[in-house]
Design an enzyme around this catalytic site. Structure first.
Site, PDB file in Angstrom:
ATOM      1  CB  SER A 100      -0.777   0.090   1.023  1.00 21.92           C
ATOM      2  OG  SER A 100      -0.030  -0.275   2.315  1.00 21.92           O
ATOM      3  CD  GLU A 102      -4.180   3.942  -5.126  1.00 22.84           C
ATOM      4  OE1 GLU A 102      -3.931   5.499  -4.892  1.00 22.84           O
ATOM      5  OE2 GLU A 102      -3.343   3.204  -4.000  1.00 22.84           O
TER       6      GLU A 102
END
Ligand code: T1G
Length: 675
Positions: free
Chosen positions: A407, A440
């Site tokens: 992340s 993402e």
């Protein structure tokens, strides 16, 4: 320019056919062609009835949204529909695919409707901050129930044909792939039937209880949105006004919404979501790599959720863990989640078994050798990940894609641990990964174009909204989250309270504020675990075991139903910390909180654009809408900044001494927009 509408005669039936890819949107040319087609049928004495149908993947999927906000071009859709309905020759709508919005309204203007068994019909305008503005709110309650009309208009989900048939919206269901012929047969059958059934001539039966019950049941869901109430008001009006009075009422409400910022925001998002899938500089028809088998490393919360995305669309997954116990626990959670969905009627038991049958648990990385894509979801530590990718480099077949669910770690550094950085990228899922729509996709410096394109296309297949992000700490979403959290914590020291800051964010439309979110995620994530070292309010909370909801104490106290209440102990801790840091408490306005916690996000977004860490401002909007609960009716941080006024945003930032991104300053100075 050739009309997208053609006509064919089948005996005494005139078939009017629209072929306007991709979705037969009811743009000016289609409306003109429809009008001409019906006039042709009316004028031709040999024509006894007409059928309207569409070629391509779907019946009219609504008004052409790209025309909104532009000078209107005739004929108006309402006029076309009124002409169809007024026809003294029966008109049959032959529906396939998605009969949505204006498309549903055209169908309701026809005298009869026949549909392909797989079709759906609906009025999703509320999802664009609008309402069905071509008679849908007046015709649906006249031929179906008020309850269905409320569902269709104020919630906007499409109705499967079987239900629409049962509710009287559809007269007949065609045999599979026989719509065209069945429609002509139907038209022939009713060609002489009189009087013609016209929706506008029916009465809408009042049902005030249904309306009140509907409002009460959806109050939380509609919070902050303007359009649902307007849809409900129009349906209610249909039960007490004449059709023409109702149409006037509908128009007034429609134009109010159309001119509003909420619909502009939601229309922006409609196109932003579709734009996000496009990769600048890569041809849309680039050859993609086949993804027939996926490997997932780590069977924890993220690994399990990630696996479900592929299992749910029939892609087999091999999931690898180090310990048998962790593997069994992970597989157990996946089954429990599926069984939970089945219990809620969202899945059939056989679908649960099919998904579980496609899952292969393993304790051996070697079992990933023939995977087309391997996604690691292991502990967030660079050395651990580099070691793992080096191993995968020696195991997984050439041509396979290697992805990290990190992340915030540097994907290029991870890729450099392999001999094939061209097939390495980030796939940052959001927890719970089987639910959250955002993905993402982190493009490394050496990631090959077809690898990126393959993963972006795969994302659509697993029903994710994917956004391309560059390699930088926190990529797009988390990178913008950090200035917000930093400022929120500073504001605490200066005099604000957690509940004041959270109230401002909730009033803004966020599902929760920064401190409620910290409590949900766990304040102890990333904490140094040394209760004697108190360098921040967070350290002080963690030292006292106030780790958040899981401890029923964090920035708030929580009851056993996890309802938060302001905590006198936290107020003491903050006060103590302030005095130990010699900081004077002062009055903090809600506007200052907006400027320091939201304008700073916009500023960070502008820096992300300057550094080309995002392709476009609308991708940033999509990221925050689908990953962080930014209110849909505000269109995302960048769209909101444009609405707020970039000059005002720049002034607000400068007032608090923030270094303003050049892009933001330039756009503000030139009167430009981020989007
Ligand atoms: N107008 C203009 N373009 C549209 C469009 C529309 N209504 N619908 C889709 N497109 C474009 C889309 O931007 C994309 O373009 C391409 O078509 C394929 O779409 C008076 C006021 C029909 C279920 O809200 O929900 O009627 O990116 O990628 O996944 O009451 O599109 O390729 O350049 O989404 O197969 C109401 C909107 C309008 C339905 C197909 N109708 N569309 O999904 O393809 S308001 C809607 C959809 C209205 C009246 C009111 C979906 C779809 P590009 P796609 P898909």
């Amino acid at each position: 320019m050739t009309s997208p509408i053609t006509t064919e005669r089948h005996g005494d039936i005139l078939v009017i056919i629209s072929n306007s890819p991709p979705v037969n949107a009811l743009g000016a040319a289609v409306r003109q062609g429809l009008e001409a087609g019906v006039k042709q049928g009316l004028a031709d004495p040999a024509v006894k009835a007409m059928v309207i149908r569409c070629d391509g993947k779907t019946w009219f999927a609504g008004a052409d949204i790209t025309e909104f906000g532009k000078p209107p071009v005739g004929p108006d859709l309402r006029a076309v529909i009124d002409m169809i309905e007024a026809s003294d020759k029966p008109v049959v709508a032959a529906i396939h695919g998605t009969a949505l919005g204006g498309g549903c309204e055209v169908a309701l203007g026809c005298h009869y409707r026949i549909a392909d068994p797989m079709a759906v019909i609906g009025t999703p305008e509320v999802k664009l901050g609008l309402l069905p503005g071509a008679g849908g709110t007046q015709r649906i309650p006249r031929i179906a129930t008020v309850a269905l009309a409320l569902q269709m208009t104020a919630i906007g989900d499409p109705v499967p044909v079987a239900k629409a048939h049962a509710e009287g919206l559809i007269d007949r269901i065609a045999a599979p792939s026989a719509l065209a012929t069945d429609a002509i047969a139907f038209a022939t059958e009713i060609a002489d039937a009189r009087p013609l059934p016209r929706c506008s001539e029916q009465d809408a039966k009042a049902d005030p209880e249904a309306i009140e019950a509907f409002k009460a049941a959806n109050a939380k869901r509609f919070r902050g949105f303007e359009a649902p109430a307007a849809n409900i008001a129009c349906v209610e009006a249909a039960t007490r006004l004449s059709f023409s009075e109702g149409m006037t009422f509908e128009r007034t409400e429609f134009m109010k919404l159309m001119m509003g910022t909420q619909s502009a925001a939601q229309r922006h998002l409609f196109f932003a979501e579709r734009q996000a899938a496009k990769i600048d500089g890569i041809a849309p028809d680039i050859a993609l790599r086949p993804i027939k088998k996926v490997g997932v490393i780590g069977a924890g919360t993220m690994g399990g959720g990630i696996s479900m995305n592929f299992l749910s669309v029939g892609i087999p997954v091999t999931i690898v863990e180090m310990q048998q116990e962790a593997l069994d626990r992970g597989v157990g959670v996946i089954r429990k989640n599926y069984e939970g969905s089945a219990a809620r009627g969202r899945l059939k038991p056989e679908q649960v078994e099919a998904a579980m049958a496609a899952l292969t648990p393993s304790l051996n990385l070697a079992d990933l050798a023939d995977c087309d894509l391997v996604i690691e979801a292991v502990y967030e530590n660079m050395e651990v990940k580099k070691e793992l990718f080096a191993k995968l480099d020696g195991i997984v077949k050439q041509g396979a894609i290697l992805a990290s669910n990190t992340s915030y770690l540097n994907v290029d550094e991870i890729a450099a641990a392999t001999s094939r950085p061209d097939v390495v990228l980030g796939m940052h899922f959001f927890s719970p990964a089987n639910v959250m729509k955002l993905l993402e996709v982190v493009r490394g410096a050496k990631t090959a174009d077809d690898v990126l394109a393959t993963v972006m296309a795969l994302a659509k297949k697993i029903k994710k909204v994917a956004v391309v992000a560059g390699v930088c700490p926190g990529f797009i979403g988390n990178r913008m989250l950090s200035p917000r959290q930093i400022e929120a914590n500073k504001l605490l020291m200066e005099g604000a309270t957690p509940e004041q800051i959270d109230r401002v964010h909730v009033a803004f439309g966020m599902p929760m504020g920064p401190f409620q979110m910290s409590d949900l995620a766990g304040i102890d994530i990333g904490w140094h675990r040394d209760p004697t070292r108190i360098d921040s309010i967070r350290d002080a909370l963690c030292a006292e075991g106030r780790w958040g909801q899981k401890k029923q104490a964090g920035f708030y106290d929580y009851d056993d139903k996890r309802n938060p209440t302001p905590s006198p102990r936290v107020a003491e801790i903050i006060e103590d910390f302030r005095s130990r840091s010699n900081m004077a408490k002062r009055e903090i306005t809600d506007q200052e909180i907006v400027e320091r916690t939201l304008y700073t996000m916009v500023n960070e977004g502008a820096l992300i654009l300057e550094e080309k860490m995002a392709q476009r401002a609308s991708d940033i909007d999509v990221t925050w809408i689908f990953g962080y609960g930014w209110p849909v009716y505000r269109g995302g941080p960048m769209f909101w900044a444009d609405t707020e006024g970039l000059k005002k945003v720049v002034e607000g930032l400068e007032k608090h001494g923030f270094k303003v991104a050049q892009l933001l300053k330039d756009k503000a100075a030139s009167g430009g927009r981020l989007n």
